[in-house]
Design a protein around this motif. Structure first.
Motif, PDB file in Angstrom:
ATOM      1  N   VAL A 172      38.601-100.034  75.239  1.00 13.14           N
ATOM      2  CA  VAL A 172      39.609-100.086  74.493  1.00 13.14           C
ATOM      3  C   VAL A 172      39.314-100.200  72.864  1.00 13.14           C
ATOM      4  N   SER A 173      40.417-100.080  72.204  1.00 13.88           N
ATOM      5  CA  SER A 173      40.076-100.570  70.872  1.00 13.88           C
ATOM      6  C   SER A 173      40.410-102.149  70.741  1.00 13.88           C
ATOM      7  N   GLN A 174      39.671-102.815  69.786  1.00 16.91           N
ATOM      8  CA  GLN A 174      40.270-104.047  69.483  1.00 16.91           C
ATOM      9  C   GLN A 174      41.499-104.081  68.760  1.00 16.91           C
ATOM     10  N   PRO A 175      41.986-102.917  68.031  1.00 17.08           N
ATOM     11  CA  PRO A 175      43.411-103.326  67.585  1.00 17.08           C
ATOM     12  C   PRO A 175      44.330-103.173  68.783  1.00 17.08           C
ATOM     13  N   TYR A 176      44.032-102.357  69.879  1.00 12.74           N
ATOM     14  CA  TYR A 176      44.942-102.147  70.879  1.00 12.74           C
ATOM     15  C   TYR A 176      45.073-103.512  71.734  1.00 12.74           C
ATOM     16  N   ILE A 177      43.951-104.224  71.885  1.00  9.84           N
ATOM     17  CA  ILE A 177      44.055-105.561  72.560  1.00  9.84           C
ATOM     18  C   ILE A 177      45.109-106.501  71.547  1.00  9.84           C
ATOM     19  N   PHE A 178      44.845-106.548  70.458  1.00 10.35           N
ATOM     20  CA  PHE A 178      45.884-107.395  69.379  1.00 10.35           C
ATOM     21  C   PHE A 178      47.390-106.760  69.389  1.00 10.35           C
ATOM     22  N   ARG A 179      47.500-105.426  69.733  1.00 13.63           N
ATOM     23  CA  ARG A 179      48.899-105.055  69.930  1.00 13.63           C
ATOM     24  C   ARG A 179      49.635-105.570  71.201  1.00 13.63           C
ATOM     25  N   LEU A 180      48.684-105.673  72.383  1.00 16.53           N
ATOM     26  CA  LEU A 180      48.829-106.136  73.693  1.00 16.53           C
ATOM     27  C   LEU A 180      49.215-107.684  73.732  1.00 16.53           C
ATOM     28  N   PHE A 181      48.408-108.515  73.156  1.00 11.81           N
ATOM     29  CA  PHE A 181      48.388-109.918  73.231  1.00 11.81           C
ATOM     30  C   PHE A 181      48.634-110.518  72.066  1.00 11.81           C
ATOM     31  N   GLY A 182      48.596-109.996  70.805  1.00  7.09           N
ATOM     32  CA  GLY A 182      48.949-110.623  69.548  1.00  7.09           C
ATOM     33  C   GLY A 182      47.711-111.428  68.944  1.00  7.09           C
ATOM     34  N   THR A 183      47.211-112.300  69.649  1.00 10.21           N
ATOM     35  CA  THR A 183      46.204-113.139  68.962  1.00 10.21           C
ATOM     36  C   THR A 183      45.167-113.172  70.223  1.00 10.21           C
ATOM     37  N   LYS A 184      43.908-113.455  69.745  1.00 11.63           N
ATOM     38  CA  LYS A 184      42.706-113.931  70.713  1.00 11.63           C
ATOM     39  C   LYS A 184      43.006-114.918  71.868  1.00 11.63           C
ATOM     40  N   LYS A 185      43.734-116.167  71.386  1.00 14.25           N
ATOM     41  CA  LYS A 185      44.489-117.051  72.291  1.00 14.25           C
ATOM     42  C   LYS A 185      45.423-116.510  73.254  1.00 14.25           C
ATOM     43  N   GLY A 186      46.453-115.569  72.773  1.00 10.51           N
ATOM     44  CA  GLY A 186      47.337-114.804  73.635  1.00 10.51           C
ATOM     45  C   GLY A 186      46.420-114.111  74.806  1.00 10.51           C
ATOM     46  N   LEU A 187      45.274-113.349  74.300  1.00  7.95           N
ATOM     47  CA  LEU A 187      44.651-112.643  75.513  1.00  7.95           C
ATOM     48  C   LEU A 187      43.994-113.846  76.327  1.00  7.95           C
ATOM     49  N   ILE A 188      43.633-114.803  75.950  1.00  3.44           N
ATOM     50  CA  ILE A 188      42.782-115.902  76.771  1.00  3.44           C
ATOM     51  C   ILE A 188      43.955-116.462  77.625  1.00  3.44           C
ATOM     52  N   ILE A 189      45.062-116.685  77.189  1.00  2.72           N
ATOM     53  CA  ILE A 189      46.208-117.260  77.971  1.00  2.72           C
ATOM     54  C   ILE A 189      46.755-116.275  79.067  1.00  2.72           C
ATOM     55  N   ALA A 190      46.617-114.886  78.677  1.00  6.81           N
ATOM     56  CA  ALA A 190      46.755-114.077  79.873  1.00  6.81           C
ATOM     57  C   ALA A 190      45.901-113.813  80.771  1.00  6.81           C
ATOM     58  N   ALA A 191      44.748-113.932  80.302  1.00  2.00           N
ATOM     59  CA  ALA A 191      43.537-113.902  81.302  1.00  2.00           C
ATOM     60  C   ALA A 191      43.271-115.168  82.282  1.00  2.00           C
ATOM     61  N   ILE A 192      43.777-116.154  81.517  1.00  2.00           N
ATOM     62  CA  ILE A 192      43.832-117.517  82.537  1.00  2.00           C
ATOM     63  C   ILE A 192      44.844-117.322  83.430  1.00  2.00           C
ATOM     64  N   THR A 193      46.035-116.803  83.141  1.00  2.64           N
ATOM     65  CA  THR A 193      47.274-116.795  84.034  1.00  2.64           C
ATOM     66  C   THR A 193      46.652-115.816  85.101  1.00  2.64           C
ATOM     67  N   HIS A 194      46.056-114.453  84.782  1.00  3.58           N
ATOM     68  CA  HIS A 194      45.648-113.528  85.577  1.00  3.58           C
ATOM     69  C   HIS A 194      44.744-114.033  86.507  1.00  3.58           C
ATOM     70  N   HIS A 195      43.858-114.674  86.001  1.00  3.73           N
ATOM     71  CA  HIS A 195      42.802-115.434  86.993  1.00  3.73           C
ATOM     72  C   HIS A 195      43.441-116.446  88.001  1.00  3.73           C
ATOM     73  N   THR A 196      44.255-117.200  87.702  1.00  5.21           N
ATOM     74  CA  THR A 196      44.833-118.020  88.607  1.00  5.21           C
ATOM     75  C   THR A 196      45.797-117.239  89.465  1.00  5.21           C
ATOM     76  N   ASP A 197      46.460-116.247  89.124  1.00  7.94           N
ATOM     77  CA  ASP A 197      47.285-115.345  90.007  1.00  7.94           C
ATOM     78  C   ASP A 197      46.452-114.673  91.022  1.00  7.94           C
ATOM     79  N   GLN A 198      45.271-114.338  90.937  1.00  3.93           N
ATOM     80  CA  GLN A 198      44.290-113.873  91.818  1.00  3.93           C
ATOM     81  C   GLN A 198      43.847-114.842  92.698  1.00  3.93           C
TER      82      GLN A 198
END
Length: 178
Positions: free
Chosen positions: A43-69
């Motif tokens: 995907v494009s980098q701007p798409y990531i920022f559209r979805l998650f807002g910031t790099k920290k927003g992405l990492i927070i979502a990834a942490i939550t996703h990992h824990t859910d798994q």
């Protein structure tokens, strides 16, 4: 993914989160690159920022996703345990995860290391407490037994990060039925 069809947004989001877990586990909070994550996820980098807002927003979502798994792994292990105790089933599931993908557990280590960050800390605490509560609920064990289980899990996580399978595959570390 079928060629010629667009990927659904939820599937794309999961693909991005999986790429983020991989990169975050490899590099940690400060070195993780949204550019590399975007490339890995296709995907494009701007798409990531559209979805998650910031790099920290992405990492927070990834942490939550990992824990859910991880939590889903524990639930499935207990559901499929057969004659094994719930604790043994969860321990075996965790060790299987260590053997299959030690990098995903490095994600946990980076999360705890970044827990002093005012945005990461609350997520780290919330997700860790959720795992403890799941272990208590799924096992029916008392608080002290659950904390022993979690302490062993922490040792296994560190051993996986250090690539010491002789420790995290040691049967003596598995809970023993009385």
């Amino acid at each position: 993914i079928v060629t010629g069809k667009r990927m659904k947004a939820t599937a794309r989001r999961v693909l991005i989160l999986e790429a983020a877990i991989e990169e975050y586990g490899r590099t940690g909070m400060h070195e993780v690159s949204t550019e590399v994550i975007a490339e890995r996820a296709g995907v494009s980098q701007p798409y990531i920022f559209r979805l998650f807002g910031t790099k920290k927003g992405l990492i927070i979502a990834a942490i939550t996703h990992h824990t859910d798994q991880l939590r889903a792994d524990f639930r499935q292990a207990v559901a499929d345990r057969g004659e094994a105790s719930p604790m043994d089933a969860m321990a075996a599931s965790y060790i299987q995860r260590l053997n299959d993908d030690p990098n995903s557990l490095r994600c946990q280590l980076h999360t705890w290391a970044a827990a002093s960050d005012p945005e990461i800390g609350p997520v780290a605490r919330k997700t860790y407490l959720a795992i403890i509560e799941d272990v208590r609920e799924l096992s029916g064990e008392d608080h002290a037994t659950v904390l022993d289980f979690m302490a062993t899990g922490m040792l296994l996580t560190v051993a996986a990060a250090l690539e010491l399978p002789e420790i995290y595959n040691d049967p003596a570390l598995l809970p023993q039925d009385s």
